[in-house]
Write an enzyme that holds these catalytic residues in place. Structure first.
Site, short mmCIF file in Angstrom:
data_model
loop_
_atom_site.label_atom_id
_atom_site.label_comp_id
_atom_site.label_asym_id
_atom_site.label_seq_id
_atom_site.Cartn_x
_atom_site.Cartn_y
_atom_site.Cartn_z
N TYR A 126 -7.61 54.99 40.84
CA TYR A 126 -8.88 54.30 40.57
C TYR A 126 -10.04 55.26 40.31
CZ TYR A 126 -6.66 49.92 41.36
OH TYR A 126 -5.84 48.84 41.22
N LYS A 174 5.67 54.79 47.99
CA LYS A 174 6.82 55.08 47.14
C LYS A 174 7.11 56.59 47.25
CE LYS A 174 9.75 53.51 44.00
NZ LYS A 174 10.87 52.63 44.36
N ASP A 207 8.35 48.43 46.05
CA ASP A 207 9.18 47.44 45.36
C ASP A 207 9.85 46.50 46.37
OD1 ASP A 207 10.35 49.87 46.04
OD2 ASP A 207 12.02 49.65 44.65
N ASP A 231 -3.83 46.69 45.58
CA ASP A 231 -4.41 45.75 44.61
C ASP A 231 -3.34 44.73 44.20
OD1 ASP A 231 -6.06 44.60 42.79
OD2 ASP A 231 -6.13 46.28 41.40
#
Ligand code: ATP
Length: 343
Positions: A126, A174, A207, A231
């Site tokens: 971001y 991740k 995931d 988000d």
């Protein structure tokens, strides 16, 4: 008696309609609580301000927000980033907190979902560090620091204690792919977890988290994650419990906080008097909780925060709802019913 000054950004699209409902609720608290008074500072910011003054957040609006004890923001349209990103950066609002729970008579994947996403709010992609090498290649940088990871992890564990529900924190990352950045984030989360032996700590790859939010959403309590993943995961959580009309968010820093509905300006339904004001009512609930943590001597703050959610549950139980969640009431009718049951 405790006085609080609240800056209120009316925003665009359905923003002004929600802001009106918010003003009615705060005024009715003013009229009915002996120890609690809110002064509302209406602040111009967003698309209309951009059109009128050439900037989405004029200096006089920024100054008004700086002078307030907390900010309540209705959704802003095209120029949302020029408002919220500036405020997040200035006040260092490092935690984005988004609760999602199932409510009666609202279509949800499960009836017993009660979770909160605690999203790091200052780093990650971001920052917009994207560089075009040529017309066909772009490199994007993703920032992760120990300081911000530590700050958000501490917030998530404190939140798990405060909620006193599942007493669980799951760190979502991740690290099997982004070994260094998410590796750092995960190692900091583990370190912070060791300081909170009463909270059950686990980790999920993002995931798997996205999948489990649909498979067993009721298993989640506090989801601790980075900016981009937060988000996406929090929007998914909002949908899992029945839609954006019931989803509030808090942007929290050390000394200031800003509260807002998760959804955007929804221009498709603007000026039709059909927007669901529950998202801003629940944002006010979060604001009262935050003020209560900092003003423990004022019992009315916590009481009113709980009361707002209880009134919403009562209305939904009676199937009194706006159109987005299968009801028939207009924004002003729902607001009226809400206020009638508040006091
Ligand atoms: P963004 O700024 O994220 O692009 P948007 O203006 O496209 O946002 P969303 O927040 O993504 O709108 O909302 C998607 C749709 O959900 C809206 O177009 C609207 O139909 C519906 N919606 C959102 N919030 C509400 C609400 N408070 N009441 C009723 N419907 C809503």
């Amino acid at each position: 008696m405790t006085h609080f000054t609240i800056s209120l950004i009316g925003g665009d699209g359905i923003g002004p309609e929600l802001a009106n409902s918010a003003i009615s609720l705060l005024n009715s608290i003013n009229d009915n609580c002996s120890d609690l008074k809110f002064k509302i500072l209406e602040v111009e910011a967003g698309d209309t301000a951009k059109e009128k003054y050439g900037v989405a957040l004029p200096d006089f609006s920024f100054d008004a927000v700086k002078k307030s004890d907390a900010c309540l923001k209705a959704p802003v349209g095209e120029y949302a980033a020029d408002v919220i990103l500036v405020l997040r950066r200035y006040f260092d609002l490092y935690a984005n907190v988004r609760p999602a729970r199932s409510y009666p008579n609202v279509k949800s994947i499960s009836p017993s979902i009660d979770l909160v996403t605690v999203r790091e709010n200052t780093e990650d992609v971001y920052l917009g560090w994207e560089f075009a090498i040529d017309d066909e290649t772009v490199i994007a940088l993703r920032l992760t620091t120990a300081k911000a990871s530590n700050q958000i992890a501490e917030y998530a564990f404190r939140e798990a204690r405060r909620r006193n529900k599942g007493k669980k924190v799951v760190a979502v990352h991740k690290a099997n792919v982004m070994r260094k950045g998410d590796g750092l984030f995960a190692s900091i989360c583990r370190k912070v977890a060791s300081k909170y032996p009463d909270i059950n700590y686990s980790e999920l790859y993002v995931d798997a988290c996205a999948m489990n939010l649909i498979r067993n959403p009721e298993d989640f309590d506090v989801i601790l994650t980075s900016n981009l993943f937060g988000d996406i995961i929090s929007d998914e959580a909002a949908q899992v419990v029945g839609g954006l009309g019931l989803s509030p968010a808090a942007n929290v820093g050390q000394d200031f906080a800003l509260f807002e509905p998760v959804h955007g300006a929804a221009f498709d339904i603007a000026n039709k008097n059909i927007a669901n004001p529950s998202s801003i009512f629940l944002s006010i609930k979060l604001m009262l909780e935050w003020l209560s943590d900092r003003n423990e001597s004022n019992g009315e703050l916590k009481m009113m925060a709980n009361h707002i959610e209880n009134v919403l549950v009562k209305l939904l139980t009676e199937n009194i709802k706006t159109k987005d969640i299968g009801g028939t009431l207009h924004t002003n009718e729902f607001t009226k019913e809400f206020l009638r049951r508040m006091f």
